[in-house]
Design a protein around this motif. Sequence first.
Motif, mmCIF file in Angstrom:
data_model
loop_
_atom_site.group_PDB
_atom_site.id
_atom_site.type_symbol
_atom_site.label_atom_id
_atom_site.label_comp_id
_atom_site.label_asym_id
_atom_site.label_seq_id
_atom_site.Cartn_x
_atom_site.Cartn_y
_atom_site.Cartn_z
ATOM 1 N N GLY A 15 6.072 -2.049 -12.474
ATOM 2 C CA GLY A 15 5.634 -3.460 -11.880
ATOM 3 C C GLY A 15 4.672 -3.479 -11.027
ATOM 4 O O GLY A 15 4.498 -4.632 -10.269
ATOM 5 N N THR A 16 4.354 -2.341 -10.341
ATOM 6 C CA THR A 16 3.484 -2.231 -9.082
ATOM 7 C C THR A 16 2.571 -1.057 -9.293
ATOM 8 O O THR A 16 2.899 -0.180 -10.232
ATOM 9 C CB THR A 16 4.263 -2.308 -7.883
ATOM 10 O OG1 THR A 16 3.532 -2.371 -6.744
ATOM 11 C CG2 THR A 16 5.138 -0.789 -7.803
ATOM 12 N N ASN A 17 1.615 -0.819 -8.399
ATOM 13 C CA ASN A 17 0.690 0.312 -8.606
ATOM 14 C C ASN A 17 0.330 0.321 -7.071
ATOM 15 O O ASN A 17 -0.682 -0.013 -6.478
ATOM 16 C CB ASN A 17 -0.367 0.057 -9.522
ATOM 17 C CG ASN A 17 -1.450 1.214 -9.722
ATOM 18 O OD1 ASN A 17 -0.863 2.235 -9.281
ATOM 19 N ND2 ASN A 17 -2.321 1.204 -10.220
ATOM 20 N N ILE A 18 0.842 1.472 -6.484
ATOM 21 C CA ILE A 18 0.508 1.882 -5.157
ATOM 22 C C ILE A 18 -0.101 3.293 -5.074
ATOM 23 O O ILE A 18 0.057 4.085 -3.897
ATOM 24 C CB ILE A 18 1.528 1.645 -3.874
ATOM 25 C CG1 ILE A 18 2.854 1.909 -4.392
ATOM 26 C CG2 ILE A 18 1.263 0.313 -3.632
ATOM 27 C CD1 ILE A 18 3.744 2.459 -3.774
ATOM 28 N N ASN A 19 -0.546 3.794 -6.030
ATOM 29 C CA ASN A 19 -1.201 5.043 -6.285
ATOM 30 C C ASN A 19 -0.014 6.257 -6.314
ATOM 31 O O ASN A 19 1.192 6.076 -6.737
ATOM 32 C CB ASN A 19 -2.039 5.453 -4.965
ATOM 33 C CG ASN A 19 -3.505 5.902 -5.499
ATOM 34 O OD1 ASN A 19 -3.373 6.732 -6.421
ATOM 35 N ND2 ASN A 19 -4.315 5.528 -4.733
ATOM 36 N N ASP A 20 -0.268 7.395 -6.359
ATOM 37 C CA ASP A 20 0.502 8.541 -6.532
ATOM 38 C C ASP A 20 1.494 8.723 -5.505
ATOM 39 O O ASP A 20 1.148 8.663 -4.412
ATOM 40 C CB ASP A 20 -0.594 9.914 -6.707
ATOM 41 C CG ASP A 20 -1.206 9.586 -7.722
ATOM 42 O OD1 ASP A 20 -1.288 8.945 -8.737
ATOM 43 O OD2 ASP A 20 -2.444 10.331 -7.843
ATOM 44 N N PHE A 21 2.569 9.278 -5.834
ATOM 45 C CA PHE A 21 3.817 9.669 -5.238
ATOM 46 C C PHE A 21 3.991 10.917 -5.271
ATOM 47 O O PHE A 21 4.400 11.419 -6.409
ATOM 48 C CB PHE A 21 5.048 8.659 -5.347
ATOM 49 C CG PHE A 21 6.163 9.064 -4.495
ATOM 50 C CD1 PHE A 21 6.537 8.719 -3.240
ATOM 51 C CD2 PHE A 21 7.099 10.157 -5.106
ATOM 52 C CE1 PHE A 21 7.705 8.849 -2.489
ATOM 53 C CE2 PHE A 21 8.426 10.399 -4.292
ATOM 54 C CZ PHE A 21 8.472 9.769 -3.244
ATOM 55 N N ARG A 22 4.013 11.927 -3.990
ATOM 56 C CA ARG A 22 4.436 13.292 -4.181
ATOM 57 C C ARG A 22 5.527 13.550 -3.225
ATOM 58 O O ARG A 22 5.053 13.105 -1.996
ATOM 59 C CB ARG A 22 3.040 13.865 -4.100
ATOM 60 C CG ARG A 22 2.069 13.933 -5.142
ATOM 61 C CD ARG A 22 0.860 14.846 -4.921
ATOM 62 N NE ARG A 22 0.044 14.206 -3.563
ATOM 63 C CZ ARG A 22 -0.950 13.326 -3.904
ATOM 64 N NH1 ARG A 22 -1.402 13.032 -5.042
ATOM 65 N NH2 ARG A 22 -1.682 12.914 -2.717
ATOM 66 N N ALA A 23 6.266 14.258 -3.455
ATOM 67 C CA ALA A 23 7.690 14.657 -2.650
ATOM 68 C C ALA A 23 7.926 16.183 -3.053
ATOM 69 O O ALA A 23 8.138 16.613 -4.394
ATOM 70 C CB ALA A 23 8.748 13.962 -2.885
ATOM 71 N N SER A 65 3.431 12.998 0.270
ATOM 72 C CA SER A 65 1.869 12.525 0.068
ATOM 73 C C SER A 65 1.646 11.418 -0.757
ATOM 74 O O SER A 65 2.430 11.326 -1.701
ATOM 75 C CB SER A 65 1.265 13.878 0.120
ATOM 76 O OG SER A 65 1.244 14.269 -1.268
ATOM 77 N N GLY A 66 0.504 10.883 -0.566
ATOM 78 C CA GLY A 66 0.181 9.866 -1.650
ATOM 79 C C GLY A 66 -1.586 10.092 -1.883
ATOM 80 O O GLY A 66 -2.183 10.709 -1.226
ATOM 81 N N SER A 108 0.787 -1.179 -0.135
ATOM 82 C CA SER A 108 -0.046 -0.083 0.071
ATOM 83 C C SER A 108 0.801 1.222 -0.086
ATOM 84 O O SER A 108 2.005 1.186 0.218
ATOM 85 C CB SER A 108 -0.859 0.096 1.137
ATOM 86 O OG SER A 108 -0.277 0.056 2.432
ATOM 87 N N ALA A 109 0.339 2.192 -0.209
ATOM 88 C CA ALA A 109 0.820 3.771 -0.149
ATOM 89 C C ALA A 109 1.550 4.005 1.178
ATOM 90 O O ALA A 109 2.769 4.502 1.178
ATOM 91 C CB ALA A 109 0.082 4.889 -0.805
ATOM 92 N N ALA A 110 0.825 3.563 2.070
ATOM 93 C CA ALA A 110 1.236 3.974 3.511
ATOM 94 C C ALA A 110 2.741 3.339 3.650
ATOM 95 O O ALA A 110 3.715 3.869 4.299
ATOM 96 C CB ALA A 110 0.435 3.412 4.717
ATOM 97 N N VAL A 111 2.869 2.052 3.504
ATOM 98 C CA VAL A 111 4.156 1.271 3.875
ATOM 99 C C VAL A 111 5.119 2.046 2.792
ATOM 100 O O VAL A 111 6.443 2.209 2.949
ATOM 101 C CB VAL A 111 4.040 -0.101 3.362
ATOM 102 C CG1 VAL A 111 5.417 -0.907 3.232
ATOM 103 C CG2 VAL A 111 3.201 -0.693 4.430
ATOM 104 N N SER A 112 5.051 2.224 1.237
ATOM 105 C CA SER A 112 5.807 3.041 0.443
ATOM 106 C C SER A 112 6.475 4.244 0.902
ATOM 107 O O SER A 112 7.704 4.910 0.707
ATOM 108 C CB SER A 112 5.425 2.953 -0.876
ATOM 109 O OG SER A 112 5.254 1.558 -1.153
ATOM 110 N N LEU A 113 5.243 5.065 1.595
ATOM 111 C CA LEU A 113 5.669 6.651 2.000
ATOM 112 C C LEU A 113 6.812 6.446 3.095
ATOM 113 O O LEU A 113 7.738 7.285 3.378
ATOM 114 C CB LEU A 113 4.492 7.198 2.317
ATOM 115 C CG LEU A 113 3.625 7.750 1.028
ATOM 116 C CD1 LEU A 113 2.525 8.356 1.492
ATOM 117 C CD2 LEU A 113 4.478 8.697 0.132
#
Length: 422
Positions: free
Chosen positions: A410-418, A314-315, A255-260
């Motif tokens: 190869g994955t898709n955990i939504n948007d990544f903003r930095a 943010s995601g 999920s996005a939470a883990v990736s952020l």
Amino acid sequence: MPTIADPRAFLEALFHVAVAAADPEKVLAANLPERPKGRTMVIGAGKGAAQMARAFERLWDAPLSGVVVTRYGYSIPCERIEVLEAAHPVPDQNGLMASGRLMAAVRGLTEDDLVVALVCGGGSALLPAPAGELTLEDEIAVNRALLASGAPISAMNAVRKQVSRIKGGRLAALAHPARVVSLVVSDIPGDNPALVASGPTIADATTRADALRLIERYRLDLPEAIMRHIRENSDAPPLPSDVRFARNEVKLVASAAVSLEAAAEAARKAGVEAVILSDAIEGEASGVGRVHAAIAAEVVRRNRPFRKPTVILSGGETTVTIKGKGKGGRNSEFLLSLAGGIDGLEGVSALAADTDGIDGSEDNAGAFADGTTVARLAERQADAAEFLVRNDSWTAFSRLGDLFVPGPTGTNINDFRAILIQ
């Protein structure tokens, strides 16, 4: 605190850390189901489905077969699982054929058999299966209307489930009496697995009445055949209480939470404090961009609410209500709006990108922006605000050479903003 000499390289490195945290082989290894007495059938859909399939093959030391569908250009070779390709974000005939193949794959199984569903973002468009007397053209019309509406993904999927023979848990119902284990990579704000790819193997409580309310709220202009089907069709998607789902299991594997969190830790190791606003931000991309710009400007001018140097992460998944005829996606639209709010500010650099590698319909995942973006466009006799009005953010960043093109991830955990503020 060290100065980041190359802000873009720093931001790009954070993006790749976030993506690596959702690497299919890594996340699937910790979530493998028990081996069945009978057969193992693998099905899947989404922009990372092929990578998930190959990882599962490598991890599963027992016989298996199966079929998954991914977006054109996202396929990778698998040994025992067939990989099909179809169109995204607008469905096509190959997607219709792929839906038929997945439904055929799960028919005729027994209670001793296991179905492993590899589900990730993009699966809704890749699995068209019009219900009743509806046609593929009808389902395409629904998709186009939803994409242009500005509706959040939860609303989109509530409508899609009412006009499909495969979404909303219907694929899992077909597999009964086999046990179905869904391994889900979430690209949905809030991480409700039933919303990912419109939940082909996961039922939820959304009703026909809910869909009709959402159509009215977002003023969706749908063909009369679609509206008649939703109003009159009695074959509603199964509810979570359906006995056919009693033995099934759902595992959220990334999920996005883990990736952020992974990206934040990487920034701190580089000597830059990191803050995560949220992993579930929704709303109009341009409006979210203005809010992020205001926060960045407050940090630059007053060292609050965060002290610089810092990177703001943010995601989530923003939306774009299409009013112009330009090219772009939600991440580049977010950035073009943000660029207007940080115009002239020194030490501010930003990256926004879709973690699957594609933002909108072009080949970029997103773009870079900084305090000089608006001025550099003006030097080229271009107005950033006019590009924004036309929903033409891709053209704006292409003209500057600021597109971010990592290719399929190869994955898709939504948007990544930095946003890096030095």
